[in-house]
Design a protein around this motif. Structure first.
Motif, PDB file in Angstrom:
ATOM      1  N   TYR A  42     -29.302  30.000  20.350  1.00 35.47           N
ATOM      2  CA  TYR A  42     -28.739  29.690  19.040  1.00 35.47           C
ATOM      3  C   TYR A  42     -29.840  29.849  17.985  1.00 35.47           C
ATOM      4  CZ  TYR A  42     -25.081  27.593  21.895  1.00 35.47           C
ATOM      5  OH  TYR A  42     -24.092  27.391  22.827  1.00 35.47           O
ATOM      6  N   PHE A  43     -29.538  30.582  16.937  1.00 32.57           N
ATOM      7  CA  PHE A  43     -30.512  30.833  15.887  1.00 32.57           C
ATOM      8  C   PHE A  43     -30.105  30.079  14.612  1.00 32.57           C
ATOM      9  CE2 PHE A  43     -30.713  34.400  18.756  1.00 32.57           C
ATOM     10  CZ  PHE A  43     -32.054  34.747  18.819  1.00 32.57           C
ATOM     11  N   GLU A  44     -31.069  29.434  13.991  1.00 30.68           N
ATOM     12  CA  GLU A  44     -30.858  28.755  12.713  1.00 30.68           C
ATOM     13  C   GLU A  44     -31.987  29.133  11.761  1.00 30.68           C
ATOM     14  OE1 GLU A  44     -30.688  24.606  13.476  1.00 30.68           O
ATOM     15  OE2 GLU A  44     -28.741  24.677  14.485  1.00 30.68           O
ATOM     16  N   VAL A  45     -31.627  29.541  10.552  1.00 33.95           N
ATOM     17  CA  VAL A  45     -32.619  29.925   9.548  1.00 33.95           C
ATOM     18  C   VAL A  45     -32.473  28.987   8.350  1.00 33.95           C
ATOM     19  CG1 VAL A  45     -33.465  31.757   8.041  1.00 33.95           C
ATOM     20  CG2 VAL A  45     -32.501  32.329  10.279  1.00 33.95           C
ATOM     21  N   SER A  46     -33.580  28.401   7.930  1.00 30.62           N
ATOM     22  CA  SER A  46     -33.573  27.499   6.776  1.00 30.62           C
ATOM     23  C   SER A  46     -34.737  27.847   5.845  1.00 30.62           C
ATOM     24  CB  SER A  46     -33.669  26.041   7.221  1.00 30.62           C
ATOM     25  OG  SER A  46     -34.868  25.822   7.943  1.00 30.62           O
ATOM     26  N   ARG A  47     -34.635  27.351   4.622  1.00 30.07           N
ATOM     27  CA  ARG A  47     -35.679  27.561   3.629  1.00 30.07           C
ATOM     28  C   ARG A  47     -36.171  26.222   3.103  1.00 30.07           C
ATOM     29  NH1 ARG A  47     -33.789  32.708  -0.152  1.00 30.07           N
ATOM     30  NH2 ARG A  47     -33.749  34.262   1.517  1.00 30.07           N
ATOM     31  N   GLN A  71     -30.236  25.022   4.850  1.00 24.87           N
ATOM     32  CA  GLN A  71     -29.977  25.974   5.928  1.00 24.87           C
ATOM     33  C   GLN A  71     -29.185  27.130   5.345  1.00 24.87           C
ATOM     34  OE1 GLN A  71     -28.458  24.400   9.623  1.00 24.87           O
ATOM     35  NE2 GLN A  71     -27.425  26.317  10.119  1.00 24.87           N
ATOM     36  N   VAL A  72     -29.648  28.347   5.582  1.00 24.45           N
ATOM     37  CA  VAL A  72     -29.035  29.507   4.951  1.00 24.45           C
ATOM     38  C   VAL A  72     -28.216  30.365   5.915  1.00 24.45           C
ATOM     39  CG1 VAL A  72     -30.681  29.640   3.064  1.00 24.45           C
ATOM     40  CG2 VAL A  72     -31.215  30.768   5.213  1.00 24.45           C
ATOM     41  N   ARG A  73     -28.608  30.408   7.196  1.00 25.02           N
ATOM     42  CA  ARG A  73     -27.878  31.246   8.151  1.00 25.02           C
ATOM     43  C   ARG A  73     -27.969  30.658   9.556  1.00 25.02           C
ATOM     44  NH1 ARG A  73     -30.771  34.675   4.997  1.00 25.02           N
ATOM     45  NH2 ARG A  73     -29.572  36.024   3.609  1.00 25.02           N
ATOM     46  N   SER A  74     -26.989  31.009  10.371  1.00 21.02           N
ATOM     47  CA  SER A  74     -27.016  30.629  11.788  1.00 21.02           C
ATOM     48  C   SER A  74     -26.337  31.735  12.588  1.00 21.02           C
ATOM     49  CB  SER A  74     -26.318  29.289  12.009  1.00 21.02           C
ATOM     50  OG  SER A  74     -24.958  29.363  11.631  1.00 21.02           O
ATOM     51  N   TYR A  75     -26.658  31.798  13.871  1.00 25.00           N
ATOM     52  CA  TYR A  75     -26.102  32.853  14.722  1.00 25.00           C
ATOM     53  C   TYR A  75     -26.135  32.386  16.171  1.00 25.00           C
ATOM     54  CZ  TYR A  75     -25.619  37.377  17.090  1.00 25.00           C
ATOM     55  OH  TYR A  75     -25.203  38.399  17.892  1.00 25.00           O
ATOM     56  N   GLU A  76     -25.033  32.576  16.859  1.00 21.09           N
ATOM     57  CA  GLU A  76     -24.955  32.251  18.281  1.00 21.09           C
ATOM     58  C   GLU A  76     -25.046  33.554  19.071  1.00 21.09           C
ATOM     59  OE1 GLU A  76     -21.917  30.239  21.572  1.00 21.09           O
ATOM     60  OE2 GLU A  76     -21.630  29.874  19.416  1.00 21.09           O
ATOM     61  N   GLY A  77     -26.184  33.742  19.743  1.00 19.73           N
ATOM     62  CA  GLY A  77     -26.402  34.970  20.486  1.00 19.73           C
ATOM     63  C   GLY A  77     -25.563  35.048  21.757  1.00 19.73           C
ATOM     64  N   LYS A  78     -25.423  36.254  22.280  1.00 19.28           N
ATOM     65  CA  LYS A  78     -24.684  36.416  23.519  1.00 19.28           C
ATOM     66  C   LYS A  78     -25.537  35.969  24.710  1.00 19.28           C
ATOM     67  CE  LYS A  78     -25.992  41.297  23.788  1.00 19.28           C
ATOM     68  NZ  LYS A  78     -25.492  42.692  23.835  1.00 19.28           N
ATOM     69  N   ARG A  79     -24.899  35.720  25.815  1.00 20.51           N
ATOM     70  CA  ARG A  79     -25.601  35.229  27.015  1.00 20.51           C
ATOM     71  C   ARG A  79     -26.418  36.362  27.645  1.00 20.51           C
ATOM     72  NH1 ARG A  79     -22.103  31.749  31.207  1.00 20.51           N
ATOM     73  NH2 ARG A  79     -21.872  30.564  29.259  1.00 20.51           N
ATOM     74  N   ILE A  80     -27.701  36.086  27.894  1.00 19.73           N
ATOM     75  CA  ILE A  80     -28.574  37.065  28.513  1.00 19.73           C
ATOM     76  C   ILE A  80     -29.222  36.450  29.749  1.00 19.73           C
ATOM     77  CG2 ILE A  80     -29.053  38.176  26.293  1.00 19.73           C
ATOM     78  CD1 ILE A  80     -31.779  36.829  26.325  1.00 19.73           C
ATOM     79  N   ASP A  81     -29.979  37.250  30.477  1.00 22.64           N
ATOM     80  CA  ASP A  81     -30.664  36.780  31.677  1.00 22.64           C
ATOM     81  C   ASP A  81     -32.037  36.235  31.287  1.00 22.64           C
ATOM     82  OD1 ASP A  81     -31.698  36.263  34.140  1.00 22.64           O
ATOM     83  OD2 ASP A  81     -31.431  38.289  34.953  1.00 22.64           O
TER      84      ASP A  81
END
Length: 263
Positions: A42-47, A71-81
């Motif tokens: 899970y990615f979270e970007v803040s300033r 907090q300006v952006r967030s992203y839920e990445g796909k499942r990886i190994d």
């Protein structure tokens, strides 16, 4: 005073945390014998904004005036190994860099941030993957720090500019005796038309009556009249609006210089 800040620096900071894991139960035949360690990121970007003032009495020491974070952006990445982190799989870096681009992180920062994520991901995999088959979860917090410093010269310049524009908006007013005909005084021939008020009226700020012959009265665009000193003190302590009806003075300003901020 309208305070102007100039940006001093921008810095990125990346912090990676391990979140609660999800146990894979029951396990399928393939999962029992596969080295696959699923990982969700899970990615979270803040300033973070910090505003400083220079204390001239202490050899230019910077004093923190105000700080805020959004907090300006967030992203839920796909499942990886997760095992790909340990082997530095060729897929990992392009994938993480692609996510950072989506989050609008400058490309010249990708390399350092990707290495930080991979190193922390290896630690989380080594600690949690041995506790049994489960989905690992990781949060990548990327924070951008903006440091601003007050500019004494620009602040005074903007204040003078603002005051000049306000003076153009306020109109001078005459005080006449109660016995005078206001309409006749206003429309007298050979005279420049000027708003007039009777001496029995009062300034709504100081509550003192207007005096005949007083020349320090000013009228707002909404036609409410005040002592000049009173209305200027009001502007210094409040917004540019009328104390009675809250009519707001609109001041058209030039475009703001890039890299500057006004508060």
């Amino acid at each position: 005073m309208e305070v102007v800040y100039h940006e001093m620096s921008q810095n990125f900071y990346c912090h990676v945390d391990s979140l609660d894991t999800q146990v894979l139960h029951p396990l399928g035949h393939h999962e029992q014998y596969s080295p696959w360690v699923p990982l969700e990121i899970y990615f979270e970007v803040s300033r973070n904004y910090s505003f400083f003032d220079r204390d001239l009495s202490q050899d230019g020491t910077l004093t923190l005036v105000h700080q805020s974070e959004v907090q300006v952006r967030s992203y839920e990445g796909k499942r990886i190994d997760a095992c790909w982190f340990g082997t530095r799989n060729e897929y990992v870096r392009p994938y993480l860099s692609q996510v950072l681009s989506f989050l609008k992180i400058p490309e010249d920062m990708h390399s350092d941030l990707v290495e930080t994520i991979i190193d922390r991901g290896i630690q989380i995999r080594n600690l949690d993957s041995k506790k049994g088959p489960k989905v690992l979860r990781m949060r990548v917090g990327i924070k951008k720090y903006h440091d601003w410093i007050r500019c004494e010269y620009c602040s005074k310049e903007k204040q003078l500019e603002r005051d000049a524009l306000i003076k153009k908006t306020l109109k001078r007013v005459r005080v006449v005796a109660d016995a005078d005909d206001v309409n006749e005084v206003e429309g007298g021939q050979g005279r420049k038309r000027r708003r007039v008020v009777r001496e029995s009226e009062v300034c709504s700020i100081c509550l003192e009556e207007f005096v005949v012959g007083l020349e320090d009265l000013r009228s707002m665009p909404c036609t409410h009249v005040f002592h000049e000193n009173c209305i200027w003190r009001w502007f210094e302590r409040s917004h540019l609006n009328c104390p009675i009806c809250r009519f707001e003075i609109f001041i058209e300003r030039g475009s703001q210089d890039e890299g500057d901020i006004r508060v």
